[in-house]
Motif scaffolding. Structure first.
Motif, PDB file in Angstrom:
ATOM      1  N   UNK A  31       0.848  -1.183   0.000  1.00  0.00           N
ATOM      2  CA  UNK A  31       0.000   0.000   0.000  1.00  0.00           C
ATOM      3  C   UNK A  31       0.889   1.240   0.000  1.00  0.00           C
ATOM      4  N   UNK A  32       0.466   2.245  -0.748  1.00  0.00           N
ATOM      5  CA  UNK A  32       1.258   3.463  -0.867  1.00  0.00           C
ATOM      6  C   UNK A  32       0.371   4.660  -0.583  1.00  0.00           C
ATOM      7  N   UNK A  33       0.879   5.578   0.216  1.00  0.00           N
ATOM      8  CA  UNK A  33       0.195   6.841   0.490  1.00  0.00           C
ATOM      9  C   UNK A  33       1.093   7.954  -0.036  1.00  0.00           C
ATOM     10  N   UNK A  34       0.560   8.751  -0.969  1.00  0.00           N
ATOM     11  CA  UNK A  34       1.315   9.850  -1.559  1.00  0.00           C
ATOM     12  C   UNK A  34       0.606  11.157  -1.207  1.00  0.00           C
ATOM     13  N   UNK A  35       1.355  12.110  -0.676  1.00  0.00           N
ATOM     14  CA  UNK A  35       0.814  13.409  -0.306  1.00  0.00           C
ATOM     15  C   UNK A  35       1.498  14.480  -1.138  1.00  0.00           C
ATOM     16  N   UNK A  36       0.703  15.350  -1.746  1.00  0.00           N
ATOM     17  CA  UNK A  36       1.242  16.513  -2.456  1.00  0.00           C
ATOM     18  C   UNK A  36       1.384  17.612  -1.416  1.00  0.00           C
ATOM     19  N   UNK A  37       2.613  17.906  -1.024  1.00  0.00           N
ATOM     20  CA  UNK A  37       2.885  18.784   0.109  1.00  0.00           C
ATOM     21  C   UNK A  37       2.327  20.201  -0.073  1.00  0.00           C
ATOM     22  N   UNK A  38       2.474  20.843  -1.232  1.00  0.00           N
ATOM     23  CA  UNK A  38       1.958  22.213  -1.356  1.00  0.00           C
ATOM     24  C   UNK A  38       0.441  22.340  -1.167  1.00  0.00           C
ATOM     25  N   UNK A  39      -0.323  21.321  -1.569  1.00  0.00           N
ATOM     26  CA  UNK A  39      -1.784  21.422  -1.474  1.00  0.00           C
ATOM     27  C   UNK A  39      -2.382  20.561  -0.368  1.00  0.00           C
ATOM     28  N   UNK A  40      -1.639  19.566   0.096  1.00  0.00           N
ATOM     29  CA  UNK A  40      -2.161  18.664   1.115  1.00  0.00           C
ATOM     30  C   UNK A  40      -3.042  17.554   0.569  1.00  0.00           C
ATOM     31  N   UNK A  41      -3.142  17.442  -0.749  1.00  0.00           N
ATOM     32  CA  UNK A  41      -3.944  16.380  -1.358  1.00  0.00           C
ATOM     33  C   UNK A  41      -3.242  15.048  -1.120  1.00  0.00           C
ATOM     34  N   UNK A  42      -4.006  14.055  -0.669  1.00  0.00           N
ATOM     35  CA  UNK A  42      -3.456  12.743  -0.364  1.00  0.00           C
ATOM     36  C   UNK A  42      -4.201  11.669  -1.149  1.00  0.00           C
ATOM     37  N   UNK A  43      -3.437  10.691  -1.636  1.00  0.00           N
ATOM     38  CA  UNK A  43      -4.026   9.530  -2.308  1.00  0.00           C
ATOM     39  C   UNK A  43      -3.406   8.282  -1.703  1.00  0.00           C
ATOM     40  N   UNK A  44      -4.246   7.343  -1.292  1.00  0.00           N
ATOM     41  CA  UNK A  44      -3.782   6.072  -0.752  1.00  0.00           C
ATOM     42  C   UNK A  44      -4.288   4.965  -1.668  1.00  0.00           C
ATOM     43  N   UNK A  45      -3.368   4.136  -2.144  1.00  0.00           N
ATOM     44  CA  UNK A  45      -3.709   3.082  -3.094  1.00  0.00           C
ATOM     45  C   UNK A  45      -3.109   1.775  -2.604  1.00  0.00           C
ATOM     46  N   UNK A  50       1.740  -4.710  -6.398  1.00  0.00           N
ATOM     47  CA  UNK A  50       3.001  -4.062  -6.721  1.00  0.00           C
ATOM     48  C   UNK A  50       3.038  -2.666  -6.108  1.00  0.00           C
ATOM     49  N   UNK A  51       4.017  -2.429  -5.258  1.00  0.00           N
ATOM     50  CA  UNK A  51       4.169  -1.118  -4.636  1.00  0.00           C
ATOM     51  C   UNK A  51       4.442  -0.053  -5.706  1.00  0.00           C
ATOM     52  N   UNK A  52       5.246  -0.385  -6.695  1.00  0.00           N
ATOM     53  CA  UNK A  52       5.558   0.562  -7.769  1.00  0.00           C
ATOM     54  C   UNK A  52       4.298   0.959  -8.536  1.00  0.00           C
ATOM     55  N   UNK A  53       3.463  -0.011  -8.857  1.00  0.00           N
ATOM     56  CA  UNK A  53       2.219   0.270  -9.595  1.00  0.00           C
ATOM     57  C   UNK A  53       1.270   1.121  -8.747  1.00  0.00           C
ATOM     58  N   UNK A  54       1.172   0.821  -7.461  1.00  0.00           N
ATOM     59  CA  UNK A  54       0.312   1.604  -6.578  1.00  0.00           C
ATOM     60  C   UNK A  54       0.789   3.061  -6.496  1.00  0.00           C
ATOM     61  N   UNK A  55       2.102   3.263  -6.510  1.00  0.00           N
ATOM     62  CA  UNK A  55       2.648   4.619  -6.468  1.00  0.00           C
ATOM     63  C   UNK A  55       2.280   5.374  -7.744  1.00  0.00           C
ATOM     64  N   UNK A  56       2.388   4.722  -8.882  1.00  0.00           N
ATOM     65  CA  UNK A  56       2.035   5.356 -10.153  1.00  0.00           C
ATOM     66  C   UNK A  56       0.567   5.765 -10.154  1.00  0.00           C
ATOM     67  N   UNK A  57      -0.299   4.883  -9.664  1.00  0.00           N
ATOM     68  CA  UNK A  57      -1.734   5.176  -9.620  1.00  0.00           C
ATOM     69  C   UNK A  57      -2.007   6.339  -8.666  1.00  0.00           C
ATOM     70  N   UNK A  58      -1.380   6.348  -7.495  1.00  0.00           N
ATOM     71  CA  UNK A  58      -1.591   7.417  -6.517  1.00  0.00           C
ATOM     72  C   UNK A  58      -1.136   8.771  -7.062  1.00  0.00           C
ATOM     73  N   UNK A  59       0.006   8.807  -7.717  1.00  0.00           N
ATOM     74  CA  UNK A  59       0.496  10.061  -8.302  1.00  0.00           C
ATOM     75  C   UNK A  59      -0.457  10.519  -9.413  1.00  0.00           C
TER      76      UNK A  59
END
Length: 72
Positions: A31-45, A50-59
């Protein structure tokens, strides 16, 4: 990495799911949690193993949220 987002603007965390056992005991957390720091938008996938695939989807989700106001 999409051109819209800069790597230094993203905070990427891996999450470990609680496990009840079974054949996938001891596998790496995917599971990957990606946060866009300037806006605070978060996506958890975590739907892919595959951790790599989850990161691509979250971004991609964050990029969509930044470019499409209806996505939020």
């Amino acid at each position: 990495m999409p051109a819209l987002l800069r790597e230094e603007d993203l905070k990427v965390e891996t999450l470990r799911k609680p496990s009840m056992g079974g054949q996938h005991v001891g596998v790496d957390p995917c599971d990957v949690k990606v946060t866009h720091i300037p806006t605070g938008i978060t996506a958890t996938v975590g739907f892919c193993r595959s951790q790599h695939r989850n990161r691509i989807v979250a971004v991609g989700m964050i990029e969509a949220a930044l470019t499409d106001p209806e996505f939020r």
